[in-house]
Design an enzyme around this catalytic site. Structure first.
Site, PDB file in Angstrom:
ATOM      1  N   ASP A  14      65.961-110.931  -4.102  1.00 37.43           N
ATOM      2  CA  ASP A  14      66.997-111.021  -3.132  1.00 37.43           C
ATOM      3  C   ASP A  14      68.547-111.178  -3.961  1.00 37.43           C
ATOM      4  O   ASP A  14      69.599-111.328  -3.169  1.00 37.43           O
ATOM      5  CB  ASP A  14      67.235-112.151  -2.306  1.00 37.43           C
ATOM      6  CG  ASP A  14      65.731-112.303  -1.599  1.00 37.43           C
ATOM      7  OD1 ASP A  14      65.494-111.317  -1.249  1.00 37.43           O
ATOM      8  OD2 ASP A  14      65.126-113.404  -1.720  1.00 37.43           O
ATOM      9  N   LYS A  17      69.563-105.866  -5.608  1.00 43.99           N
ATOM     10  CA  LYS A  17      69.095-104.452  -6.566  1.00 43.99           C
ATOM     11  C   LYS A  17      69.336-103.312  -5.673  1.00 43.99           C
ATOM     12  O   LYS A  17      69.486-102.219  -6.500  1.00 43.99           O
ATOM     13  CB  LYS A  17      67.570-104.877  -6.829  1.00 43.99           C
ATOM     14  CG  LYS A  17      67.470-105.999  -7.620  1.00 43.99           C
ATOM     15  CD  LYS A  17      66.069-106.214  -8.145  1.00 43.99           C
ATOM     16  CE  LYS A  17      64.988-106.396  -6.736  1.00 43.99           C
ATOM     17  NZ  LYS A  17      65.436-108.008  -6.312  1.00 43.99           N
ATOM     18  N   HIS A  42      64.815-104.069   0.022  1.00 40.89           N
ATOM     19  CA  HIS A  42      65.948-103.620  -0.522  1.00 40.89           C
ATOM     20  C   HIS A  42      66.826-102.895   0.513  1.00 40.89           C
ATOM     21  O   HIS A  42      66.645-101.985   1.095  1.00 40.89           O
ATOM     22  CB  HIS A  42      65.809-102.723  -1.694  1.00 40.89           C
ATOM     23  CG  HIS A  42      65.118-103.178  -2.889  1.00 40.89           C
ATOM     24  ND1 HIS A  42      64.422-102.430  -3.846  1.00 40.89           N
ATOM     25  CD2 HIS A  42      64.686-104.649  -3.116  1.00 40.89           C
ATOM     26  CE1 HIS A  42      63.889-103.013  -4.904  1.00 40.89           C
ATOM     27  NE2 HIS A  42      63.846-104.287  -4.591  1.00 40.89           N
TER      28      HIS A  42
END
Length: 413
Positions: A14, A17, A42
């Site tokens: 988390d 990215k 993501h």
């Protein structure tokens, strides 16, 4: 000269990215997802439009960028098609850009049922999985009884391999966990149906990556979760079921380890963790609550609340070592705006964190695009993290949008 870069979460996941992969994709020809499954989320924010990806690489929004799902990923066909449909509805030509390794392991409904049954049976000792079947799918892979994406190519082969697997898992579901078994026919029919849509996307990722390398193209390798959740090097047993560290970029894609040029570690300016397991710097006070609220700390896929705490430099020193991290991207610095002091764990004494305190800052860091625009104390905080970890801070993310970023080092320069 082309560069091949690995992007990793360097904490418990988390870290943000997705945004960084999306940002750097502007300079690459391909993005490769090399491990994990649809338990990872993501989040990309493009012009205030939020997009959550689970299996598909974060480069999918870019024209002329090829996206690959490598052999190290456990692939839920139904989850993939759902995600593809969501993106196609937004006008993203997923079928044109996405390719999947023949060797990707299939995640089946049996795996989901087993995952949920196990967590329920563990009761208070539950590991805190997402319940999406990731662990059981990797177990079948390692036990050499799992199905691969290539098995979708032939109905007879699929049926021959699925039948004993279904019998095995149904026996466990019924006789050990005391829950309902799953219909072999339904699972098979569903696989045949989704397989028709997935088959055109299958490819030999190893050869495709070799061609890109021969053509001197930049490639990004995208990890899921975070390094401290690695099955070997993480906080075992409270980890995920795959290798989330840099070495998995090679094994999970078939790209030789000597071909990589740089490893970017993504870290928050503080620390978070989802689910059970040790978290030495966790805060159970108003500071932790403030971090959670300001950082909107809820899982992008699971919606589970994240535990929050101060930055742990001791753990990060270990992560830098096992991943040979070249440089850092620090995210969510703005969450610490307004703290009178900020703390960094620099040692442990009998398992208790020892903290170094630095002066905080009252000015906003949100959306700042130049390092000189940050408050002096915020700059000092970043410099101290770099000093403790003995690697440079190359990128600072100051907000969720692509443009809310400070680039201190052009990774493809």
């Amino acid at each position: 000269m082309a560069r091949n870069i690995i992007i990793l979460g360097a904490q418990w996941g988390d870290e943000g990215k997705g945004k960084i992969v999306d940002l750097l994709t502007q300079k690459v020809s391909a993005v490769v997802r090399f491990q994990g499954g649809h338990n990872a989320g993501h989040t990309l924010v493009i012009d205030d439009d939020k997009i959550i990806l689970r299996l598909i690489p974060s480069g999918i929004l870019h024209d002329n960028v090829r996206c690959f799902i490598g052999n190290g990923v456990v692939l839920s066909p139904s989850a993939l098609l759902e995600e593809m449909d969501e993106l196609e509805a937004r006008g993203v030509p997923v079928k044109k850009r996405l390719r999947i390794s023949y060797a990707s392991s299939l995640l089946l409904p049996y795996h989901v049922a087993l995952d949920k049954a196990r967590e329920l049976a563990r009761g208070s000792d539950a590991i805190g999985t997402t319940g999406r079947g990731i662990g059981p799918a990797y177990e079948d892979k390692v036990a050499r009884r799992g199905l691969r994406a290539s098995d979708l190519l032939d109905a007879n082969t699929l049926a021959e391999k699925l039948e004993p697997l279904a019998e095995y898992h149904n026996f466990m579901l019924q006789n050990y966990y005391g829950v309902e078994s799953l219909s072999f026919k339904k699972v098979f029919d569903d696989l045949m149906q989704v397989g028709e849509k997935i088959k055109p996307l299958l490819t030999d990722v190893v050869m495709d990556l070799k061609q890109l390398q021969d053509d001197n193209k930049n490639i990004l390798f995208e990890g899921a979760q975070g390094a401290l959740l690695d099955i070997d090097h993480g906080t075992y047993p409270f980890v995920t079921s795959s290798n989330t560290t840099a070495g998995a970029a090679s094994t999970g894609s078939g790209f030789g380890p000597l071909y990589f040029d740089y490893v970017l570690g993504i870290i928050k300016a503080y620390t978070t963790r989802v689910g059970s397991g040790p978290f030495p710097t966790e805060l159970h006070d108003a500071f932790g609550k403030r971090m959670a609220e300001r950082g909107n700390e809820f899982g992008s896929v699971t919606k589970r609340p994240r535990r929050c705490g101060w930055f742990d430099a001791v753990a990060m020193q270990r992560v830098v070592q096992i991943n040979s991290i070249s440089g850092l991207c620090i995210t969510k610095l703005d969450v610490l705006d307004g703290f009178e002091t900020v703390k960094i764990c620099v040692a442990y004494e009998n398992g208790v964190p020892t903290y170094e305190e630095l002066p905080g800052w009252s000015e906003s860091t949100y959306g700042v695009k130049e390092i000189s625009g940050l408050p002096v104390n915020a700059q000092n905080y970043l410099a101290r993290l770099s000093e403790l970890l003995e690697i440079p801070v190359d990128i600072v993310s100051t907000g969720p949008d692509r443009n809310e970023t400070i680039i201190l080092n052009d990774l493809f320069g």
